[in-house]
Scaffold this active site. Structure first.
Site, PDB file in Angstrom:
ATOM      1  CD  GLU A 250      43.891  19.468  34.634  1.00 54.62           C
ATOM      2  OE1 GLU A 250      43.597  18.587  33.930  1.00 54.62           O
ATOM      3  OE2 GLU A 250      42.887  19.785  35.420  1.00 54.62           O
ATOM      4  N   PRO A 251      48.607  20.520  31.271  1.00 53.49           N
ATOM      5  CG  PRO A 251      50.703  22.256  30.510  1.00 53.49           C
ATOM      6  CD  PRO A 251      49.230  22.169  31.330  1.00 53.49           C
ATOM      7  N   GLY A 252      50.791  17.730  30.320  1.00 54.38           N
ATOM      8  CA  GLY A 252      51.836  16.814  30.929  1.00 54.38           C
ATOM      9  C   GLY A 252      52.939  16.428  29.915  1.00 54.38           C
ATOM     10  NE  ARG A 289      52.845   7.175  25.060  1.00 52.18           N
ATOM     11  CZ  ARG A 289      53.049   7.578  23.723  1.00 52.18           C
ATOM     12  NH1 ARG A 289      53.949   7.238  22.786  1.00 52.18           N
ATOM     13  NH2 ARG A 289      51.737   8.096  23.041  1.00 52.18           N
ATOM     14  CE1 TYR A 293      47.513   4.144  25.604  1.00 45.71           C
ATOM     15  CE2 TYR A 293      49.822   4.656  25.833  1.00 45.71           C
ATOM     16  CZ  TYR A 293      48.671   4.768  26.225  1.00 45.71           C
ATOM     17  OH  TYR A 293      48.241   5.158  27.570  1.00 45.71           O
ATOM     18  CB  CYS A 320      58.033 -14.539  27.503  1.00 43.79           C
ATOM     19  SG  CYS A 320      59.656 -15.060  28.214  1.00 43.79           S
ATOM     20  CD  GLU A 321      53.016 -10.777  27.105  1.00 42.54           C
ATOM     21  OE1 GLU A 321      52.430 -10.767  26.443  1.00 42.54           O
ATOM     22  OE2 GLU A 321      52.799 -11.037  28.293  1.00 42.54           O
ATOM     23  CE1 TYR A 348      50.595  10.541  30.699  1.00 46.94           C
ATOM     24  CE2 TYR A 348      51.268  11.460  28.971  1.00 46.94           C
ATOM     25  CZ  TYR A 348      50.272  11.343  30.158  1.00 46.94           C
ATOM     26  OH  TYR A 348      49.630  12.519  30.436  1.00 46.94           O
TER      27      TYR A 348
END
Ligand code: LLP
Length: 393
Positions: A250-252, A289, A293, A320-321, A348
């Site tokens: 199941e590679p993505g 990402r 992460y 605003c972060e 992703y």
């Protein structure tokens, strides 16, 4: 950019096809199915390109199932993963004839049986076991440890298979595991394989036959300087151990990650004594990402700019972060108006994007040979609230 605007995702059809074929051809004549993990990039053009070359699909929701069908994918090549399948999802899966449900818990097995029974049919199942191996990847994308929410404890799987065997509405087809994502070393995969093969032996001795073994996805790619595992060598090691068992993967990420880039434009440059910021038009809502992460994406100028300001730039978005950054400390020569490519953004990227700060989601383009095609129109401002209602008082 001229015709599609910025920010923008751009994918290469050639690379997507090449990456899927690398998995597929590694198996030679051995029975196998390479099921692309739709969550990595679910644009229907991406799914269509893969369906045309024979891909199967790993889906985790009814939405992904309908996308696959709309893209011309075959239900009979879909495996349905996902930790909490609803009744409606199971029903739809059975109606269209998906290949297999990857069952994540005892309670889900009961639910699948009930739905199959109400439709007077049989559901093909595989139990996702948690082999308790450490994939040594980012904790948010490690799934094969006992403390994770995924799958059934490997020691409890036998009982579940026995339950399934007794039901006339369940057909035992396979055994499944997925230990995590962005794994660049083959050893956790082989450790997991050894554990599930032991379980298959135990099942066989109890009269339970497994037709396919699904080893999940997780093969990593190069974002920075990681050396990814050799897919042909990984598959060869698997085939040495599995006899005639059909293998599903199941590679993505490994199919689409390095087949896509995210393009963004420099709006302003802002330097103080400590820091150099390039304020870009892309943000964490478009490519989550880095914020989520602390992931690294290589940055390349779309055109070299020898007259720009040389510095170590942080690329930050308009949200605003403080966490709204796409890259930090990158040595680049920049001017306002430059376009930059965030590399390895095909997996992703768009699928994790949102409308945070009421930012329309960006357009997606696919390059196919020398042509380029719009495969998702940029959202308009109207799109942002046209499914919302005022209350009448
Ligand atoms: N199969 C199952 C059951 C999965 O949960 C996943 C990914 C895959 C296959 C595909 O894994 P891949 O080959 O792409 O590594 N958003 C994170 C990655 C989350 C992965 C979730 N599951 C990221 O941006 O790194």
């Amino acid at each position: 950019m001229q015709c599609y605007g910025s920010p923008l995702y751009v994918y290469s059809r050639t690379d997507i096809e090449k990456n899927w074929r690398e998995f597929d051809s590694a198996f030679g004549q051995h029975p196998h199915l390479v099921c692309y993990a739709v969550k990595a990039n679910s644009n229907i053009a991406v799914l269509n390109v893969l369906a045309k070359i024979g891909a199967g699909f790993d889906i985790v929701s009814i939405g992904e199932l309908e996308r696959v069908l709309a893209a011309g994918g075959e239900a009979s090549k879909c495996v349905f993963s996902g930790v909490a399948k609803t009744q409606a999802e199971i029903k739809r899966g059975l109606e269209v004839g998906i290949r297999c449900f990857n069952v994540e818990s005892a309670a889900e097995l009961v639910r699948i049986e009930q739905v199959a029974s109400s439709l007077n049919t049989q559901a093909s199942i595989s139990i996702r076991v948690n082999p308790n191996v450490d994939a040594k990847t980012h904790p948010y994308i490690s799934t094969g440890l006992k403390e994770n929410k995924f799958g059934v404890d490997i020691d409890d799987a036998l009982e579940l298979y026995k339950t399934a065997q007794q039901s006339e509405h369940l057909l035992i087809k396979g055994l499944d595991c997925h230990i995590g994502s962005q794994i660049t070393d083959v050893s956790p995969f082989i450790d997991a394989l050894d554990k599930v093969l032991d379980l298959i032996e135990v099942l066989k001795n109890q009269g339970i036959d497994i037709e396919h073994l699904d080893l999940g996805g997780g093969v990593g790619i190069t974002y920075d300087n990681e050396v990814p595992l050799d897919i042909a060598a990984y598959v060869a090691q698997v085939l040495k151990k599995v006899g005639d068992l059909e293998i599903i993967l199941e590679p993505g990420r490994a199919i689409v990650g390095n087949a896509g880039v995210f393009i963004t434009k420099v709006e302003f440059l802002k330097q103080n004594s400590d820091k150099s910021f390039a304020l870009i038009d892309g943000a964490m809502n478009d490519l989550l990402r880095p914020a989520f992460y602390n992931a690294y994406h290589h940055v390349l100028p779309v055109r070299e700019n020898s007259k720009g300001v040389d510095a170590k730039w942080d690329l930050v978005g308009p949200i605003c972060e403080t966490g709204d950054f796409l890259a930090k400390d990158r040595h680049l020569s920049l001017s306002e108006g430059d376009y930059l490519a965030l590399m390895s953004a095909g997996a992703y990227g768009f699928t994790m994007s949102s409308n945070y700060n009421s930012r329309p989601r960006v357009a997606e383009v696919m390059v196919s040979d020398s042509e380029h095609h719009l495969i998702r129109k940029r959202e308009t401002i109207q799109d942002l609230f046209n499914t919302e209602y005022l209350i009448n008082d």
